[in-house]
Design a protein around this motif. Structure first.
Motif, mmCIF file in Angstrom:
data_model
loop_
_atom_site.group_PDB
_atom_site.id
_atom_site.type_symbol
_atom_site.label_atom_id
_atom_site.label_comp_id
_atom_site.label_asym_id
_atom_site.label_seq_id
_atom_site.Cartn_x
_atom_site.Cartn_y
_atom_site.Cartn_z
ATOM 1 N N SER A 125 -38.687 -71.155 47.804
ATOM 2 C CA SER A 125 -37.669 -69.902 47.640
ATOM 3 C C SER A 125 -37.102 -70.007 46.320
ATOM 4 C CB SER A 125 -36.729 -70.045 48.754
ATOM 5 O OG SER A 125 -35.866 -71.271 48.602
ATOM 6 N N THR A 126 -37.267 -71.058 45.482
ATOM 7 C CA THR A 126 -36.469 -71.327 44.229
ATOM 8 C C THR A 126 -37.779 -71.172 43.122
ATOM 9 O OG1 THR A 126 -36.255 -73.241 44.492
ATOM 10 C CG2 THR A 126 -34.336 -72.195 45.053
ATOM 11 N N ALA A 127 -38.651 -71.358 43.695
ATOM 12 C CA ALA A 127 -40.063 -71.821 42.751
ATOM 13 C C ALA A 127 -40.392 -70.155 41.947
ATOM 14 C CB ALA A 127 -41.470 -72.209 43.269
ATOM 15 N N GLU A 128 -40.827 -70.426 40.832
ATOM 16 C CA GLU A 128 -40.994 -69.233 39.912
ATOM 17 C C GLU A 128 -42.580 -68.898 39.989
ATOM 18 O OE1 GLU A 128 -38.769 -67.640 37.160
ATOM 19 O OE2 GLU A 128 -37.172 -68.623 38.223
ATOM 20 N N PHE A 129 -43.421 -69.811 40.312
ATOM 21 C CA PHE A 129 -44.802 -69.521 40.401
ATOM 22 C C PHE A 129 -45.215 -68.531 38.710
ATOM 23 C CE2 PHE A 129 -43.785 -69.746 44.545
ATOM 24 C CZ PHE A 129 -44.266 -70.870 45.123
ATOM 25 N N PRO A 130 -44.902 -69.261 37.786
ATOM 26 C CA PRO A 130 -45.261 -68.654 36.466
ATOM 27 C C PRO A 130 -46.741 -68.097 36.266
ATOM 28 C CG PRO A 130 -44.852 -70.964 35.811
ATOM 29 C CD PRO A 130 -44.469 -70.856 37.437
ATOM 30 N N GLY A 131 -47.147 -67.001 35.836
ATOM 31 C CA GLY A 131 -48.142 -66.492 35.400
ATOM 32 C C GLY A 131 -48.697 -65.769 36.754
ATOM 33 N N THR A 132 -47.870 -65.722 37.778
ATOM 34 C CA THR A 132 -48.548 -64.995 38.988
ATOM 35 C C THR A 132 -48.169 -63.573 38.906
ATOM 36 O OG1 THR A 132 -47.961 -66.971 40.340
ATOM 37 C CG2 THR A 132 -48.636 -65.126 41.365
ATOM 38 N N ASP A 133 -49.135 -62.727 39.268
ATOM 39 C CA ASP A 133 -49.084 -61.254 39.044
ATOM 40 C C ASP A 133 -47.996 -60.741 40.127
ATOM 41 O OD1 ASP A 133 -50.877 -59.683 41.471
ATOM 42 O OD2 ASP A 133 -51.913 -61.836 40.782
ATOM 43 N N PRO A 134 -47.495 -59.298 39.963
ATOM 44 C CA PRO A 134 -46.550 -58.995 41.002
ATOM 45 C C PRO A 134 -46.878 -58.957 42.170
ATOM 46 C CG PRO A 134 -46.317 -57.876 38.831
ATOM 47 C CD PRO A 134 -47.454 -58.650 38.597
ATOM 48 N N ASP A 135 -48.196 -58.353 42.457
ATOM 49 C CA ASP A 135 -48.641 -57.928 43.826
ATOM 50 C C ASP A 135 -49.086 -59.320 44.350
ATOM 51 O OD1 ASP A 135 -48.987 -55.270 43.170
ATOM 52 O OD2 ASP A 135 -51.099 -55.311 42.607
ATOM 53 N N THR A 136 -49.394 -60.364 43.949
ATOM 54 C CA THR A 136 -49.525 -61.489 44.555
ATOM 55 C C THR A 136 -48.422 -62.221 45.087
ATOM 56 O OG1 THR A 136 -51.669 -62.149 43.451
ATOM 57 C CG2 THR A 136 -50.839 -63.869 44.526
ATOM 58 N N LEU A 137 -47.238 -62.063 44.297
ATOM 59 C CA LEU A 137 -45.980 -62.602 44.543
ATOM 60 C C LEU A 137 -45.350 -61.827 45.509
ATOM 61 C CD1 LEU A 137 -44.097 -63.186 41.060
ATOM 62 C CD2 LEU A 137 -44.773 -64.899 42.979
ATOM 63 N N SER A 138 -45.587 -60.449 45.698
ATOM 64 C CA SER A 138 -44.986 -59.897 46.768
ATOM 65 C C SER A 138 -45.737 -59.907 48.109
ATOM 66 C CB SER A 138 -44.929 -58.400 46.359
ATOM 67 O OG SER A 138 -45.380 -57.549 47.430
ATOM 68 N N TYR A 139 -46.933 -60.213 47.842
ATOM 69 C CA TYR A 139 -47.669 -60.637 49.264
ATOM 70 C C TYR A 139 -47.161 -62.037 49.676
ATOM 71 C CZ TYR A 139 -52.009 -61.861 51.865
ATOM 72 O OH TYR A 139 -53.028 -62.251 52.701
ATOM 73 N N PHE A 140 -47.095 -63.056 48.681
ATOM 74 C CA PHE A 140 -46.651 -64.344 49.200
ATOM 75 C C PHE A 140 -44.988 -64.334 49.604
ATOM 76 C CE2 PHE A 140 -44.314 -68.326 48.087
ATOM 77 C CZ PHE A 140 -44.989 -69.022 48.832
ATOM 78 N N ARG A 141 -44.026 -63.533 49.024
ATOM 79 C CA ARG A 141 -42.690 -63.434 49.304
ATOM 80 C C ARG A 141 -42.225 -62.649 50.367
ATOM 81 N NH1 ARG A 141 -40.790 -64.173 43.270
ATOM 82 N NH2 ARG A 141 -40.700 -66.619 43.267
ATOM 83 N N ASP A 142 -42.920 -61.410 50.445
ATOM 84 C CA ASP A 142 -42.525 -60.426 51.324
ATOM 85 C C ASP A 142 -43.340 -60.375 52.597
ATOM 86 O OD1 ASP A 142 -40.861 -59.763 49.414
ATOM 87 O OD2 ASP A 142 -42.039 -57.925 48.640
ATOM 88 N N LEU A 143 -44.503 -60.746 52.562
ATOM 89 C CA LEU A 143 -45.356 -61.037 53.757
ATOM 90 C C LEU A 143 -45.423 -62.342 54.130
ATOM 91 C CD1 LEU A 143 -48.354 -58.434 53.348
ATOM 92 C CD2 LEU A 143 -46.647 -58.307 55.109
ATOM 93 N N TYR A 144 -46.115 -63.171 53.456
ATOM 94 C CA TYR A 144 -46.483 -64.680 53.831
ATOM 95 C C TYR A 144 -45.249 -65.295 54.327
ATOM 96 C CZ TYR A 144 -47.507 -69.270 54.132
ATOM 97 O OH TYR A 144 -47.653 -70.713 54.734
ATOM 98 N N LEU A 145 -44.101 -65.553 53.516
ATOM 99 C CA LEU A 145 -43.025 -66.211 53.795
ATOM 100 C C LEU A 145 -42.211 -65.750 55.221
ATOM 101 C CD1 LEU A 145 -41.279 -67.300 50.400
ATOM 102 C CD2 LEU A 145 -42.679 -68.751 51.869
ATOM 103 N N PRO A 146 -41.932 -64.459 55.209
ATOM 104 C CA PRO A 146 -41.076 -64.137 56.654
ATOM 105 C C PRO A 146 -42.152 -64.588 57.753
ATOM 106 C CG PRO A 146 -41.228 -62.280 54.956
ATOM 107 C CD PRO A 146 -42.269 -63.532 54.377
ATOM 108 N N ALA A 147 -43.522 -64.294 57.607
ATOM 109 C CA ALA A 147 -44.410 -64.514 58.710
ATOM 110 C C ALA A 147 -44.462 -65.825 58.945
ATOM 111 C CB ALA A 147 -45.869 -63.844 58.389
ATOM 112 N N SER A 148 -44.312 -66.987 58.142
ATOM 113 C CA SER A 148 -44.586 -68.211 58.181
ATOM 114 C C SER A 148 -43.112 -68.683 58.729
ATOM 115 C CB SER A 148 -44.555 -68.871 56.980
ATOM 116 O OG SER A 148 -44.871 -70.215 56.760
ATOM 117 N N ARG A 149 -42.040 -68.388 58.579
ATOM 118 C CA ARG A 149 -40.676 -68.704 58.989
ATOM 119 C C ARG A 149 -40.795 -68.096 60.691
ATOM 120 N NH1 ARG A 149 -38.171 -66.758 54.484
ATOM 121 N NH2 ARG A 149 -37.882 -68.689 52.896
#
Ligand code: NAD
Length: 288
Positions: free
Chosen positions: A199-223
């Motif tokens: 939740s605090t990691a920046e994942f430098p160099g990652t494009d916005p679409d991938t970041l949003s897939y990770f943060r908005d879809l994957y993380l909530p589903a995982s929790r």
């Protein structure tokens, strides 16, 4: 005589529970050597062990990433003989690949895969000499089926599956059994630590679409998934206790029946099309 059981990663989670349950075996079949990298964290285990401490359970230092630490730990075991080795220590890694360092990935393999290999190399000669032994591996359903954003962790568990499945064949000649235990989600510090880092990691160099897939879809589903179908470390430990106590230990044992159909995907769907057939991409199908 009781069997000596050496367990790695006992400061928390599954390792701690397993150590305590084995030490409290009503038939006193086990002498447990509960190990951890940092003895400063032994308080919780000692409290949970209660009267078993110093009787059927002893605590010892062991860093699975260090040859020296492994040698030192084994030299302290009476007779140096380990009857049952439980490779439990492990670390996770989750996030978009582009934003993760190679060093972090290598640490996952060093701990999960080479850590187990190091311990096996150390105890195997003795087990072979005595024509007796049991090596238990805490793998994961992710050792059988890949999961989105868990590429490296899953790969480390796949590596364990391949290694131990291969080794199992020659060891049968020596009356040594291998058991791969494959839990689904388990509610331990493991997941907590991971999600906190993420939740605090920046994942430098990652494009916005991938970041949003990770943060908005994957993380909530995982929790949600951990919350809904996550097992307790006690329940997983119970399954491992059974595996250790069985006369003909199984090569593979899953702990969560919800995952059995999922892990059959590979065999029934070589096209891979079932993997991504939901709004969450692979994630939806894989984890729900
Ligand atoms: P956990 O974080 O509570 O336990 C892992 C333990 O390994 C910790 O005590 C940690 O200190 C220890 N460890 C890490 N690096 C080490 C090293 N170099 N040397 C010695 N110990 C080290 O989490 P857990 O869920 O109890 O994890 C135990 C095992 O279960 C791991 O192998 C993990 O991959 C596996 N697993 C966990 C889940 C889950 O959802 N929690 C699911 C499937 C499999």
């Amino acid at each position: 005589a009781p069997r000596t059981v050496l367990i790695s990663g006992c400061s928390s989670g599954i390792g701690l529970e397993l150590a305590v349950q084995l030490a409290h075996d009503p038939r006193q079949r086990y002498q447990v050597v509960a190990t951890m990298r940092d003895l400063g964290k032994k308080g919780t285990l000692e409290a949970a062990a209660g009267k078993a401490l110093g009787q059927t359970l002893t605590v010892a230092q062991l860093d699975v990433c260090s040859d020296e630490s492994v040698a030192q730990c084994l030299s302290c075991i009476q007779g140096g003989e380990v009857d049952v080795l439980v490779n439990n220590a492990g670390v996770g890694l989750v996030g978009p690949l582009e934003g993760l360092s190679l060093a972090a990935m290598q640490n996952v393999f060093d701990t999960n895969f080479f850590g187990a290999v190091r311990l096996v190399k150390a105890v195997l000669p003795g087990m072979k000499r005595r024509r007796q032994g049991h090596i238990v591996v805490v793998s994961s359903v992710m050792g059988l089926q890949g999961v989105v954003f868990n590429e490296v962790y899953a790969a480390s568990k796949f590596a364990m599956e391949g290694f131990f499945e291969s080794l199992a064949v020659q060891l049968l000649q020596f009356n040594i059994f291998i058991s791969l235990v494959e839990p689904g989600p388990v509610v331990t510090e493991f997941e907590g630590k991971l999600l906190e880092q993420v939740s605090t990691a920046e994942f430098p160099g990652t494009d916005p679409d991938t970041l949003s897939y990770f943060r908005d879809l994957y993380l909530p589903a995982s929790r949600e998934l951990f919350h809904n179908v996550g097992q307790s470390p006690q329940d997983v430990a119970k399954v491992i206790v059974k595996v250790i106590g069985s006369a003909r230990p199984p090569l593979r044992r899953q702990t969560n029946t919800r995952y059995t159909p999922l892990t059959a995907l590979k065999a029934v769907d070589p096209s891979g099309s079932l993997l991504g057939r939901s709004p969450g991409g692979g994630h939806g199908n894989l984890l729900q």
